[in-house]
Design a protein around this motif. Structure first.
Motif, short mmCIF file in Angstrom:
data_model
loop_
_atom_site.label_atom_id
_atom_site.label_comp_id
_atom_site.label_asym_id
_atom_site.label_seq_id
_atom_site.Cartn_x
_atom_site.Cartn_y
_atom_site.Cartn_z
N THR A 127 0.71 -1.30 0.07
CA THR A 127 -0.07 0.18 0.20
C THR A 127 0.92 1.30 0.01
O THR A 127 0.52 2.39 -0.62
CB THR A 127 -1.04 0.11 1.15
N ASN A 128 2.09 1.24 0.57
CA ASN A 128 2.86 2.51 0.34
C ASN A 128 3.45 2.95 -1.05
O ASN A 128 3.85 3.98 -1.27
CB ASN A 128 4.25 2.30 1.24
N THR A 129 3.57 1.74 -1.79
CA THR A 129 4.05 2.08 -3.32
C THR A 129 2.98 2.08 -4.31
O THR A 129 3.13 2.50 -5.73
CB THR A 129 5.32 1.31 -3.51
N LEU A 130 1.97 1.19 -4.14
CA LEU A 130 0.94 0.82 -5.26
C LEU A 130 -0.01 1.97 -5.44
O LEU A 130 -0.23 2.74 -4.76
CB LEU A 130 0.16 -0.40 -4.61
N GLU A 131 0.06 2.26 -7.03
CA GLU A 131 -0.74 3.26 -7.34
C GLU A 131 -2.01 2.98 -8.23
O GLU A 131 -3.04 3.84 -7.90
CB GLU A 131 0.44 4.20 -8.22
N GLN A 132 -1.89 2.01 -8.82
CA GLN A 132 -3.17 1.59 -9.81
C GLN A 132 -3.28 0.13 -9.64
O GLN A 132 -2.30 -0.70 -10.01
CB GLN A 132 -2.87 2.09 -11.09
N VAL A 133 -4.65 -0.18 -9.47
CA VAL A 133 -5.07 -1.88 -9.78
C VAL A 133 -6.33 -1.82 -10.83
O VAL A 133 -6.97 -0.85 -10.61
CB VAL A 133 -5.29 -2.20 -8.43
N LEU A 134 -5.84 -2.54 -11.57
CA LEU A 134 -6.82 -2.89 -12.82
C LEU A 134 -7.42 -4.24 -12.75
O LEU A 134 -6.69 -5.08 -12.78
CB LEU A 134 -6.21 -2.34 -14.16
N LEU A 152 -9.82 -4.26 1.82
CA LEU A 152 -10.29 -3.66 0.71
C LEU A 152 -10.25 -2.23 0.79
O LEU A 152 -9.64 -1.58 -0.32
CB LEU A 152 -11.70 -3.99 0.32
N ALA A 153 -10.67 -1.76 1.85
CA ALA A 153 -10.62 -0.05 2.06
C ALA A 153 -9.27 0.36 2.11
O ALA A 153 -8.87 1.31 1.58
CB ALA A 153 -11.42 0.22 3.27
N ARG A 154 -8.37 -0.43 2.73
CA ARG A 154 -6.80 -0.08 3.11
C ARG A 154 -6.00 -0.09 1.45
O ARG A 154 -5.41 1.08 1.27
CB ARG A 154 -6.15 -1.02 4.03
N VAL A 155 -6.43 -1.11 0.90
CA VAL A 155 -5.86 -1.22 -0.35
C VAL A 155 -6.25 -0.08 -1.47
O VAL A 155 -5.56 0.53 -2.04
CB VAL A 155 -5.95 -2.61 -1.11
N VAL A 156 -7.49 0.19 -1.71
CA VAL A 156 -8.14 0.94 -2.57
C VAL A 156 -7.99 2.38 -2.06
O VAL A 156 -7.69 3.01 -2.75
CB VAL A 156 -9.71 0.77 -2.78
N GLY A 157 -7.93 2.62 -0.80
CA GLY A 157 -7.86 3.86 -0.23
C GLY A 157 -6.32 4.68 -0.62
O GLY A 157 -6.27 5.73 -0.43
N ARG A 158 -5.38 3.74 -0.70
CA ARG A 158 -4.19 4.21 -1.05
C ARG A 158 -3.79 4.22 -2.54
O ARG A 158 -2.77 4.89 -2.90
CB ARG A 158 -3.00 3.56 -0.21
N LEU A 159 -4.60 3.95 -3.28
CA LEU A 159 -4.31 4.02 -4.82
C LEU A 159 -4.83 5.29 -5.14
O LEU A 159 -5.48 6.11 -4.86
CB LEU A 159 -5.27 2.99 -5.43
N ASP A 160 -4.11 5.56 -6.44
CA ASP A 160 -4.79 6.78 -7.37
C ASP A 160 -5.92 6.41 -8.17
O ASP A 160 -6.53 7.04 -8.70
CB ASP A 160 -3.29 7.03 -8.10
#
Length: 191
Positions: A127-134, A152-160
């Motif tokens: 979550t510190n480096t991830l920017e985009q999940v498709l 889910l909230a932690r992962v998605v909330g840290r994305l662009d």
């Protein structure tokens, strides 16, 4: 590319004390600090997908030390990690992809609920480096119901950007997700 590496070598040679006959002394690559070796490797083309990692792949075959240098996470952060559960989780757990920014879940594979849960657990480590999940090209609907709402909230909330096609969520997941996204720590720009 070769020109840039030569410039680095000239800088290193020129900065060394001269020998008695005033010729520059050569320093073996193996004696250089890891930071300088990594800097030299950073001049190789950085991979963005499996078709563009030729330079680092070939360098990693030279010797054990070069394999470690070519596997430095900074060199692989632009690599787009793609695939189904087995491939994604394996790559995300490797040290080479500690700083990965882009992940694509799918590639025409059927992914079941438990596999989705394992993928999001692995994404949670980045979550510190991830920017985009498709999430695309998945056969049928993607059943997200087994993913813990907090994960889910932690992962998605840290994305662009979080881009999903045909997914099933629980009401609790959506409540927790949108509550988290409305907070100040969320940086999501596209959902």
């Amino acid at each position: 590319m070769t020109h840039k590496i030569c410039v680095v070598e000239i800088m290193l040679i020129g900065s060394r004390p001269r020998s008695k006959d005033h010729r520059p002394t050569m320093t073996s690559f193996t004696k250089l600090p890891v930071e300088l070796k990594t800097m030299v490797f950073s001049y190789l083309d950085r991979p963005t997908d499996c078709h563009s990692c030729w330079d680092l792949t070939m360098a990693s075959l030279v010797c054990r030390e070069w394999r470690e240098l070519a596997g430095h996470p900074d060199l692989w952060q632009e690599y787009r990690v793609t695939g189904g559960k087995r491939k994604l989780v394996g790559l995300l757990k490797s040290s080479r992809f500690l700083k990965v920014k882009y992940v694509e879940v799918g590639t025409r594979e059927k992914i079941d609920k438990t596999e989705v849960e394992e993928i999001f657990e692995a994404l949670g480590e980045h979550t510190n480096t991830l920017e985009q999940v498709l999430v695309s090209d998945v056969r049928g609907e993607l059943d997200m119901r087994d993913v813990q709402p907090g994960v889910l909230a932690r992962v998605v909330g840290r994305l662009d950007a979080f881009l999903v096609e045909a997914a099933i969520f629980t009401e609790e997941q959506l409540d927790v997700l949108f509550s988290h996204l409305s907070g100040p720590s969320s940086r999501l720009g596209r959902l």
